[in-house]
Design an enzyme around this catalytic site. Structure first.
Site, PDB file in Angstrom:
ATOM      1  N   GLU A 175       4.717  -4.670   7.609  1.00  0.00           N
ATOM      2  CA  GLU A 175       3.926  -3.660   8.314  1.00  0.00           C
ATOM      3  C   GLU A 175       4.357  -3.426   9.755  1.00  0.00           C
ATOM      4  O   GLU A 175       4.375  -2.280  10.226  1.00  0.00           O
ATOM      5  CB  GLU A 175       2.434  -4.043   8.277  1.00  0.00           C
ATOM      6  N   GLU A 199      -0.468  -9.374  -0.056  1.00  0.00           N
ATOM      7  CA  GLU A 199      -1.882  -9.572   0.276  1.00  0.00           C
ATOM      8  C   GLU A 199      -2.756  -9.699  -0.973  1.00  0.00           C
ATOM      9  O   GLU A 199      -3.647 -10.535  -1.031  1.00  0.00           O
ATOM     10  CB  GLU A 199      -2.360  -8.410   1.160  1.00  0.00           C
ATOM     11  N   GLY A 213       0.749  -4.954   1.032  1.00  0.00           N
ATOM     12  CA  GLY A 213      -0.430  -5.081   0.174  1.00  0.00           C
ATOM     13  C   GLY A 213      -0.166  -5.880  -1.096  1.00  0.00           C
ATOM     14  O   GLY A 213      -1.099  -6.431  -1.692  1.00  0.00           O
ATOM     15  N   ALA A 251       0.863  -1.175   0.000  1.00  0.00           N
ATOM     16  CA  ALA A 251       0.000   0.000   0.000  1.00  0.00           C
ATOM     17  C   ALA A 251       0.904   1.230   0.000  1.00  0.00           C
ATOM     18  O   ALA A 251       2.067   1.164   0.413  1.00  0.00           O
ATOM     19  CB  ALA A 251      -0.883  -0.023   1.239  1.00  0.00           C
TER      20      ALA A 251
END
Ligand code: CAA
Length: 263
Positions: free
Chosen positions: A131, A111, A108, A63
């Site tokens: 993260e 993910e 992300g 992200a």
């Protein structure tokens, strides 16, 4: 579309996340464009999707850290939901989705690959959930999907340590199905997609739905889900053609291509 490329060939569509200057990091605009692209896929003609990243260095580097850096608690939660909603759409997309992971798949990026049905990667791929090192939890499904794809203990170790792993280790722990030299990744993804696309389309869709829905419930309920979807196949032309071909011993006959029905 500024950040998404979309191409269809031989009943296979390829979605490329195209933000190479930021290693294809997912900001709100990328997520919105991906969502709109999925909504626009013509399910009457496309039977398998490939998801990849632009360039030869990164699939998706996570992200967008710049966008996230100033979020409030409520905005953080909303950003997580925005990613989760798109990734769930991908996970429950009626047709199979192959992630062709061509480099960094971090945060992300890891993910989104786990929202796909099948993951294959290039030798230079790097996976991880960094993260915890950034002061956050994985927020686009990583705390939930990693433990379902690899073992719970391995998922916890990767998430708590924020350690990156290379392609060979990702293969060893079952995060990816195969590792290829970079130049072979997309041809191999296309070959796999075409193999899937040649099978009876409604049956393939029902397989995906049976596996996905069954994994969310207990075995007795899961088998009822399978029985229903198995039964539905007997109303299709493909079942009649496929079994008819076998009984006629006509190996040359291909499964008849029929329009999809909603299933
Ligand atoms: N967000 C925003 N920009 C990013 C980015 C990200 N996740 N990852 C890379 N970029 C940008 C860099 O800022 C840089 O931009 P500029 O050229 O404008 O400075 C450009 O992409 C190239 O990156 P690097 O110069 O850092 O390239 P590198 O080869 O030296 O390093 C890398 C590559 C190891 C992947 C490094 O970029 C990196 O560590 N990126 C961050 C990875 C990460 O932590 N991802 C998780 C994000 S959090 C998340 O995803 C939360 C969630 O679950 C929802």
């Amino acid at each position: 579309m500024e950040f998404i490329l979309y191409e269809v060939k031989d009943m296979v569509a390829t979605i490329t996340i195209n933000r190479p200057k930021a290693l294809n990091a997912l900001n709100s605009q990328v997520l919105e464009e991906l969502d709109a692209t999925l909504d626009a896929v013509d399910l009457n003609t496309v039977r398998c999707l490939i998801l990849t990243g632009a360039g030869d260095k990164s699939f998706v580097a996570g992200a967008d850290i710049g966008e996230m850096s100033t979020l409030t608690k409520a905005e953080g939660e909303a950003f997580g939901k925005k990613g989760n909603d798109v990734f769930r759409k991908l996970e429950t997309f009626p047709i199979p989705v192959i992630a062709a992971i061509n480099g960094f798949a971090l945060g992300g990026g890891c993910e989104i690959s786990m929202s796909c049905d099948i993951r294959i990667c290039s030798e230079n791929a790097v996976f991880g959930q960094p993260e915890a090192g950034l002061g956050i939890t994985p927020g686009f499904g990583g705390t939930q999907r990693l433990a379902r794809v690899v073992s719970v203990g391995m998922a916890k170790q990767l998430i708590y340590t924020a350690r990156n792993i290379k392609a060979d280790e990702a293969y060893r722990i079952g995060l990816v199905n195969a590792v290829y030299p970079a130049e072979e990744l997309i041809p191999q993804a296309e070959k796999l997609a075409v193999t899937i696309a040649k099978n009876a389309p409604i049956a393939v869709r029902n397989c995906k739905k049976a596996i996905n829905d069954g994994l969310q419930t207990d075995m007795d309920s899961a088998l009822v889900i399978e029985e229903k979807l198995f039964g539905d196949c007997f109303e299709t032309e493909d079942q009649k053609a496929g079994m008819g071909n076998f009984l006629e011993k006509d190996k040359e006959k291909k499964l008849k291509v029929v329009p999809f029905k909603n299933c």
